[in-house]
Design a protein around this motif. Structure first.
Motif, short mmCIF file in Angstrom:
data_model
loop_
_atom_site.label_atom_id
_atom_site.label_comp_id
_atom_site.label_asym_id
_atom_site.label_seq_id
_atom_site.Cartn_x
_atom_site.Cartn_y
_atom_site.Cartn_z
N GLU A 421 0.98 -1.22 -0.30
CA GLU A 421 -0.10 -0.30 0.13
C GLU A 421 1.12 1.21 -0.26
O GLU A 421 1.18 2.14 -1.03
CB GLU A 421 -0.58 -0.22 1.39
CG GLU A 421 -2.24 -1.20 1.50
CD GLU A 421 -2.62 -1.32 2.24
OE1 GLU A 421 -3.89 -2.08 2.49
OE2 GLU A 421 -2.07 -1.27 3.60
N LYS A 422 1.94 1.21 0.78
CA LYS A 422 2.59 2.37 0.44
C LYS A 422 3.20 2.17 -0.79
O LYS A 422 3.57 3.97 -0.87
CB LYS A 422 3.84 2.57 1.89
CG LYS A 422 4.70 3.21 2.38
CD LYS A 422 5.95 3.25 3.24
CE LYS A 422 6.68 4.48 3.46
NZ LYS A 422 8.42 3.98 4.11
N ALA A 425 0.80 3.91 -3.04
CA ALA A 425 0.74 5.36 -2.74
C ALA A 425 2.40 6.59 -3.39
O ALA A 425 2.21 7.66 -3.44
CB ALA A 425 0.59 5.66 -0.77
N ARG A 428 1.97 6.59 -6.41
CA ARG A 428 0.81 7.95 -6.70
C ARG A 428 1.73 9.14 -7.07
O ARG A 428 1.70 10.51 -7.76
CB ARG A 428 -0.30 8.03 -6.44
CG ARG A 428 -1.21 8.69 -6.54
CD ARG A 428 -2.40 8.55 -5.65
NE ARG A 428 -3.25 7.15 -6.16
CZ ARG A 428 -3.50 6.23 -5.26
NH1 ARG A 428 -2.76 6.16 -3.99
NH2 ARG A 428 -3.96 5.25 -5.20
N GLU A 429 2.84 9.94 -6.39
CA GLU A 429 3.17 10.79 -5.77
C GLU A 429 4.12 11.31 -6.92
O GLU A 429 4.45 11.98 -7.98
CB GLU A 429 3.53 10.86 -4.52
CG GLU A 429 2.63 10.58 -2.88
CD GLU A 429 2.49 12.21 -3.05
OE1 GLU A 429 1.29 12.30 -3.28
OE2 GLU A 429 2.56 13.44 -3.25
#
Ligand code: KE4
Length: 438
Positions: A421-422, A425, A428-429
């Motif tokens: 999950e990290k 994320a 995405r950044e």
């Protein structure tokens, strides 16, 4: 900004001893700019540099760390082996035990020989093929990497029909002349050469799932085609599964695609992080290898006790019966990888950044391209500047990736849902950073 001060001064000193400050070129971050983190330790899915930064590791030492770093069973096995003596240069029970575990997963390896690196395994497999057939020419594919032995550091000649040109100074024209480099996933190119030269070709060596031009999958039917045409011309089919072995599936690409090669090269995972590789296959070919036959190949530390201990422990964990209600390791690794790949695809779409993200079992890769990637030409046309921006943004967020789009990434059994999950994320950044850079 990541604090890499200690790594920077460590690199400055290392450059006084090693070319580029490293013992393998890709570690230098040469094409990424800046210095690589110098690593202090690693545990599970995490890796820590000498400045105290923590990262989620998807390099996994370029594939071997399928159980994550410092797995207790592997560490204990190596510690106990070391206490019995580091190396004897004599036969041991551990070698046969590891060979049994390997042959269970790779039944095509009727007989095998242990060596110390993937380079040694492919170099020796080629020599076995040449010794068995009495032929001299070999076929390899652009973008496939099989280690740094001379015959395999060869680029395609000017036309398909011409033989190779050295891809590195130090490789002689004579050596390169015996290597034909063809485009990956191009059946016609192989057909043409076999029709012209088939009876002079000893071996065709291929990464059945290619990981050294970034991750590039074989087209539907391609591997079956290679098996059929090599059989037709009496060419030894060598599957270099040093990277994709145990990654595409427990039994490698040969199990996943149902193809039986004549020889297989393995490495990385079977040493659990200790230098170790193997080549093997059809009994009648391997019986040509000294001392049984005339094809010479040897190694001081081949089959050494530490590598045997690490390899046995790694494969025992990988092949253990799954606990009640859990998928087996291979299936679990694949599901985790798929989740990460889908997450990155979704994130890139949201950022309106064109990417190709693929996986094969627990190996995965990403290109910044609108087009599908089927060979080295496609891979080289992907946007490396965008990759660089993305790579740096991921490192800043504590995600440790290969510093080249021509590499492949790996998930281990130690990577948690939280890690995945990290990483999604962070992706995405990083895609947003690529978008913002225009
Ligand atoms: P080694 O000699 O590096 O152990 O293995 C050579 C080799 C052979 N075959 C395949 C399919 C391989 O991927 C490799 C080595 N892989 C690279 C990663 N692209 C090792 C990393 C490095 O060169 O530092």
């Amino acid at each position: 900004m990541l604090n890499l001060h200690k790594s920077a001064s460590a690199m400055a000193e290392a450059k006084n001893y090693f070319p580029g400050g490293v013992n393998s070129p890709v570690r230098s971050y040469a094409n990424m700019g800046g210095n690589p983190p110098f690593i202090a330790k690693a545990q599970g899915s995490k890796i820590y540099d000498i400045d105290g930064n923590e990262y989620i590791d998807y390099v996994g030492s370029w594939g071997p760390m399928i159980l994550g770093h410092a797995h207790p069973a592997v560490v204990q096995a190596v510690q106990e082996a070391a206490a019995r003596g580091m190396s004897y240069g004599a036969p041991t029970l551990g070698e046969t035990e590891l060979a049994k575990l390997i042959r269970l997963a790779y039944p095509a390896m009727e007989m095998m020989r242990f060596v110390n690196s993937g380079t040694e395994s492919t170099m020796s497999a080629l020599r076995a093929a040449r010794g068995f057939t009495g032929r001299e020419k070999i076929i390899k594919f652009a973008g496939c990497y099989h280690g740094h032995s001379d015959s395999l550091l060869v680029n395609a000649g000017s036309g398909l029909a011409t033989f190779g040109v050295p891809s590195s100074p130090g490789v002689t024209k004579g050596t390169a002349a015996d290597t034909l480099t063809l485009p990956y996933n191009d059946a016609n190119a192989v057909e043409k050469i076999c029709a012209a030269e088939g009876e002079n070709i000893a071996a065709l060596i291929v990464e059945p799932v290619a990981g050294n031009m970034g991750l590039v999958l074989p087209r539907q039917g391609y591997l079956r085609f290679l098996r059929d045409i090599t059989k037709k011309y009496g060419i030894i089919l060598i599957f270099d599964e040093v990277m994709c072995g145990f990654r595409v599936a427990l039994g490698g690409a040969q199990a996943a695609y149902g193809i039986k090669p004549d020889l297989t090269c393995l490495g990385k995972v079977i040493g659990g992080g200790v230098p170790m590789a193997a080549y093997g296959g059809r009994q009648e070919i391997m019986q040509k290898i000294a001392p049984l036959g005339p094809v010479y190949q040897a190694g001081t530390l081949s089959g050494n006790p530490l590598a045997m201990a690490a390899g046995i422990a790694t494969l025992q964990v990988l092949t253990a019966e799954p606990e009640e209600g859990r998928a087996d390791y291979s299936r679990e690794l694949t599901l985790k990888t798929k989740e990460l790949v889908l997450g990155w695809q979704e994130a890139a779409k949201e950022a309106k950044v064109a990417v190709q993200v693929r996986h094969a079992g627990s190996m995965f890769g990403l290109f910044f391209s609108e087009h599908e990637i089927w060979n080295y030409e496609d891979a080289a046309a992907a946007d490396q500047e965008k990759f660089k921006i993305w790579f740096k943004a991921m490192l800043e967020q504590g995600i440790y990736l290969a510093p080249s789009q021509f590499e492949t990434l790996f998930i281990s059994t130690a990577h948690s849902r939280e890690d995945i999950e990290k990483t999604i994320a962070a992706g995405r950044e990083a895609f947003a950073a690529v978008r913002a850079a225009g």
